[in-house]
Design a protein around this motif. Structure first.
Motif, PDB file in Angstrom:
ATOM      1  N   GLU A 117      -3.663   3.306  -9.103  1.00  0.00           N
ATOM      2  CA  GLU A 117      -4.077   3.518  -8.135  1.00  0.00           C
ATOM      3  C   GLU A 117      -5.622   2.930  -7.938  1.00  0.00           C
ATOM      4  O   GLU A 117      -6.581   3.558  -6.937  1.00  0.00           O
ATOM      5  CB  GLU A 117      -4.203   5.292  -9.196  1.00  0.00           C
ATOM      6  CG  GLU A 117      -4.454   6.365  -8.672  1.00  0.00           C
ATOM      7  CD  GLU A 117      -4.568   7.851  -8.949  1.00  0.00           C
ATOM      8  OE1 GLU A 117      -5.795   8.750  -8.794  1.00  0.00           O
ATOM      9  OE2 GLU A 117      -3.508   8.296  -9.667  1.00  0.00           O
ATOM     10  N   LEU A 152       3.560   3.515 -19.337  1.00  0.00           N
ATOM     11  CA  LEU A 152       3.734   3.323 -17.586  1.00  0.00           C
ATOM     12  C   LEU A 152       2.569   4.164 -17.056  1.00  0.00           C
ATOM     13  O   LEU A 152       1.759   4.182 -15.998  1.00  0.00           O
ATOM     14  CB  LEU A 152       4.520   4.619 -17.552  1.00  0.00           C
ATOM     15  CG  LEU A 152       6.290   4.325 -18.327  1.00  0.00           C
ATOM     16  CD1 LEU A 152       7.212   5.062 -18.259  1.00  0.00           C
ATOM     17  CD2 LEU A 152       6.525   2.706 -16.619  1.00  0.00           C
ATOM     18  N   ALA A 153       1.972   5.463 -17.865  1.00  0.00           N
ATOM     19  CA  ALA A 153      -0.017   6.064 -17.652  1.00  0.00           C
ATOM     20  C   ALA A 153      -0.963   4.575 -17.385  1.00  0.00           C
ATOM     21  O   ALA A 153      -1.492   4.497 -16.030  1.00  0.00           O
ATOM     22  CB  ALA A 153      -0.120   6.731 -18.901  1.00  0.00           C
ATOM     23  N   ASP A 191       0.459   4.804 -23.250  1.00  0.00           N
ATOM     24  CA  ASP A 191       1.233   4.988 -22.572  1.00  0.00           C
ATOM     25  C   ASP A 191       0.889   3.659 -21.453  1.00  0.00           C
ATOM     26  O   ASP A 191       0.084   4.273 -20.399  1.00  0.00           O
ATOM     27  CB  ASP A 191       1.731   5.947 -22.726  1.00  0.00           C
ATOM     28  CG  ASP A 191       3.256   6.072 -21.296  1.00  0.00           C
ATOM     29  OD1 ASP A 191       3.721   5.798 -21.506  1.00  0.00           O
ATOM     30  OD2 ASP A 191       3.758   7.521 -20.427  1.00  0.00           O
ATOM     31  N   ALA A 209      -0.118   3.268 -13.983  1.00  0.00           N
ATOM     32  CA  ALA A 209       0.522   4.143 -12.738  1.00  0.00           C
ATOM     33  C   ALA A 209      -1.532   4.041 -12.344  1.00  0.00           C
ATOM     34  O   ALA A 209      -1.598   4.758 -11.510  1.00  0.00           O
ATOM     35  CB  ALA A 209       0.478   5.645 -13.034  1.00  0.00           C
ATOM     36  N   VAL A 210      -2.251   3.782 -13.109  1.00  0.00           N
ATOM     37  CA  VAL A 210      -3.720   4.150 -12.885  1.00  0.00           C
ATOM     38  C   VAL A 210      -4.713   3.105 -12.394  1.00  0.00           C
ATOM     39  O   VAL A 210      -5.157   3.194 -11.694  1.00  0.00           O
ATOM     40  CB  VAL A 210      -4.559   4.857 -14.633  1.00  0.00           C
ATOM     41  CG1 VAL A 210      -5.843   4.912 -13.797  1.00  0.00           C
ATOM     42  CG2 VAL A 210      -4.057   6.003 -15.162  1.00  0.00           C
ATOM     43  N   ARG A 229      -5.582  12.367 -15.606  1.00  0.00           N
ATOM     44  CA  ARG A 229      -4.268  13.607 -15.073  1.00  0.00           C
ATOM     45  C   ARG A 229      -2.996  12.730 -16.151  1.00  0.00           C
ATOM     46  O   ARG A 229      -2.069  13.396 -16.474  1.00  0.00           O
ATOM     47  CB  ARG A 229      -4.133  12.888 -13.491  1.00  0.00           C
ATOM     48  CG  ARG A 229      -4.460  14.029 -12.965  1.00  0.00           C
ATOM     49  CD  ARG A 229      -3.269  13.463 -11.449  1.00  0.00           C
ATOM     50  NE  ARG A 229      -3.220  12.663 -11.159  1.00  0.00           N
ATOM     51  CZ  ARG A 229      -4.187  11.504 -10.269  1.00  0.00           C
ATOM     52  NH1 ARG A 229      -5.273  12.305 -10.524  1.00  0.00           N
ATOM     53  NH2 ARG A 229      -4.069  10.135 -10.119  1.00  0.00           N
ATOM     54  N   HIS A 230      -3.537  10.771 -16.608  1.00  0.00           N
ATOM     55  CA  HIS A 230      -2.531  10.688 -17.035  1.00  0.00           C
ATOM     56  C   HIS A 230      -2.441  10.411 -18.904  1.00  0.00           C
ATOM     57  O   HIS A 230      -2.029   9.335 -19.224  1.00  0.00           O
ATOM     58  CB  HIS A 230      -2.677   8.555 -16.783  1.00  0.00           C
ATOM     59  CG  HIS A 230      -1.764   9.042 -15.326  1.00  0.00           C
ATOM     60  ND1 HIS A 230      -0.350   8.430 -14.831  1.00  0.00           N
ATOM     61  CD2 HIS A 230      -2.349   8.861 -14.372  1.00  0.00           C
ATOM     62  CE1 HIS A 230      -0.432   9.028 -13.382  1.00  0.00           C
ATOM     63  NE2 HIS A 230      -1.435   8.963 -13.034  1.00  0.00           N
ATOM     64  N   GLY A 231      -3.702  11.009 -19.584  1.00  0.00           N
ATOM     65  CA  GLY A 231      -3.391  10.957 -20.628  1.00  0.00           C
ATOM     66  C   GLY A 231      -3.965  10.175 -21.481  1.00  0.00           C
ATOM     67  O   GLY A 231      -4.300   9.778 -22.937  1.00  0.00           O
ATOM     68  N   LEU A 232      -5.258   9.162 -20.166  1.00  0.00           N
ATOM     69  CA  LEU A 232      -5.787   7.806 -21.203  1.00  0.00           C
ATOM     70  C   LEU A 232      -7.130   8.146 -21.119  1.00  0.00           C
ATOM     71  O   LEU A 232      -7.941   7.862 -21.978  1.00  0.00           O
ATOM     72  CB  LEU A 232      -5.697   7.288 -20.306  1.00  0.00           C
ATOM     73  CG  LEU A 232      -4.671   6.454 -19.703  1.00  0.00           C
ATOM     74  CD1 LEU A 232      -3.825   5.245 -18.070  1.00  0.00           C
ATOM     75  CD2 LEU A 232      -3.216   5.696 -21.000  1.00  0.00           C
ATOM     76  N   ALA A 268      -7.604  10.268 -12.833  1.00  0.00           N
ATOM     77  CA  ALA A 268      -7.006  10.013 -12.973  1.00  0.00           C
ATOM     78  C   ALA A 268      -7.027   9.744 -14.395  1.00  0.00           C
ATOM     79  O   ALA A 268      -5.485   9.669 -15.304  1.00  0.00           O
ATOM     80  CB  ALA A 268      -6.343   8.320 -12.189  1.00  0.00           C
ATOM     81  N   MET A 269      -7.606   9.147 -15.376  1.00  0.00           N
ATOM     82  CA  MET A 269      -7.505   9.213 -16.215  1.00  0.00           C
ATOM     83  C   MET A 269      -6.871  10.197 -17.649  1.00  0.00           C
ATOM     84  O   MET A 269      -6.462  10.379 -18.113  1.00  0.00           O
ATOM     85  CB  MET A 269      -9.000   8.659 -17.077  1.00  0.00           C
ATOM     86  CG  MET A 269      -9.205   7.279 -16.546  1.00  0.00           C
ATOM     87  SD  MET A 269      -8.366   6.026 -17.994  1.00  0.00           S
ATOM     88  CE  MET A 269      -8.530   4.741 -16.538  1.00  0.00           C
TER      89      MET A 269
END
Length: 231
Positions: free
Chosen positions: A205, A197-198, A195, A201-202, A136-139, A133-134
């Motif tokens: 999830e 939003l990211a 971000d 989202a994480v 995928r969301h660029g974290l 998840a990290m």
């Protein structure tokens, strides 16, 4: 309303945890646990039909309580899921739970045949899901080679450091957690602010996955609950 049998099960687990820390898995007998609670041995067997199931229930309860602490942190502040915050927060809550620490360090004398619990497999799956998840969301940085291995090794060093050498035993736990957070932040996360939003989202999830984990544990703890209908 909590049921008296559920309360008794918790008292049995409390006593089992104290005896486990004091004597180790092999030496603790159901007799000792019953005596500590002030009940007959047969009553313990009403809840769990053998010692192994009882101690598995104990570790499930520990893991569920620990995971609930993490979940409360994420609910209070979704940015808690950023790797450096999540990993250092887990480090702190784990160190406040001597049973989980012993399980993590693979203390064979303490745990006997319990060393290879299904809990480990679930936690490994969860870690994979978290990293995925990290990414995928660029974290988390996509350019770190063997990211899972690197993250796990960096983190584990903080858990095992004290058992390798007494040199750093005097460093307060919060300072160790801050050093861990700094390492994870600088080595594994992209520069700049994440971000929002990211992050949201994480957090969403991960909370869902953790809630499912806790509910599985909570069901497993009292699987042999004598208040339930047979079958």
């Amino acid at each position: 309303m909590s049921h008296p049998n559920r309360e008794r099960a918790d008292r049995i687990l409390d006593a089992a945890g104290e005896l486990l820390l004091r004597m180790g898995y092999r030496k603790v007998a159901i007799d000792d646990i019953a005596r500590a609670v002030g009940i007959g041995k047969g009553t313990v067997y009403l809840h769990w039909r053998n010692k192994e199931l009882l101690f598995q229930a104990l570790m499930m309860r520990e893991s569920a309580d620990l995971t609930d602490e993490i979940l409360a942190g994420i609910k209070a502040d979704p940015a808690m899921i950023l790797p450096h915050r999540m990993i250092s927060a887990s480090f702190l809550v784990t160190h406040r739970r001597p049973l989980v620490m012993a399980m993590l360090r693979g203390n064979a004398e303490m745990f006997g045949s319990l060393g290879d619990l299904a809990l480990r497999k679930q936690q490994d799956e969860l870690r994979g899901q978290f990293e995925d998840a990290m990414l995928r969301h660029g974290l988390i940085r996509p350019d770190v080679p063997n990211i899972s291995y690197a993250l796990q090794s960096a983190t584990l060093g903080f858990y095992l450091g004290d058992s390798m050498s007494g040199e750093f035993a005097g460093i307060p736990l919060e300072e160790k957690a801050a050093a861990l957070a700094h390492l994870i932040r600088s080595a594994f996360e992209p520069a700049g602010e994440p971000d929002p939003l990211a992050v949201a989202a994480v957090a969403d999830e991960l909370s869902t996955a953790l809630e499912a984990l806790v509910s599985g544990y909570r069901n497993g703890i009292y699987a042999h609950d004598p208040t339930r209908a047979p079958g």
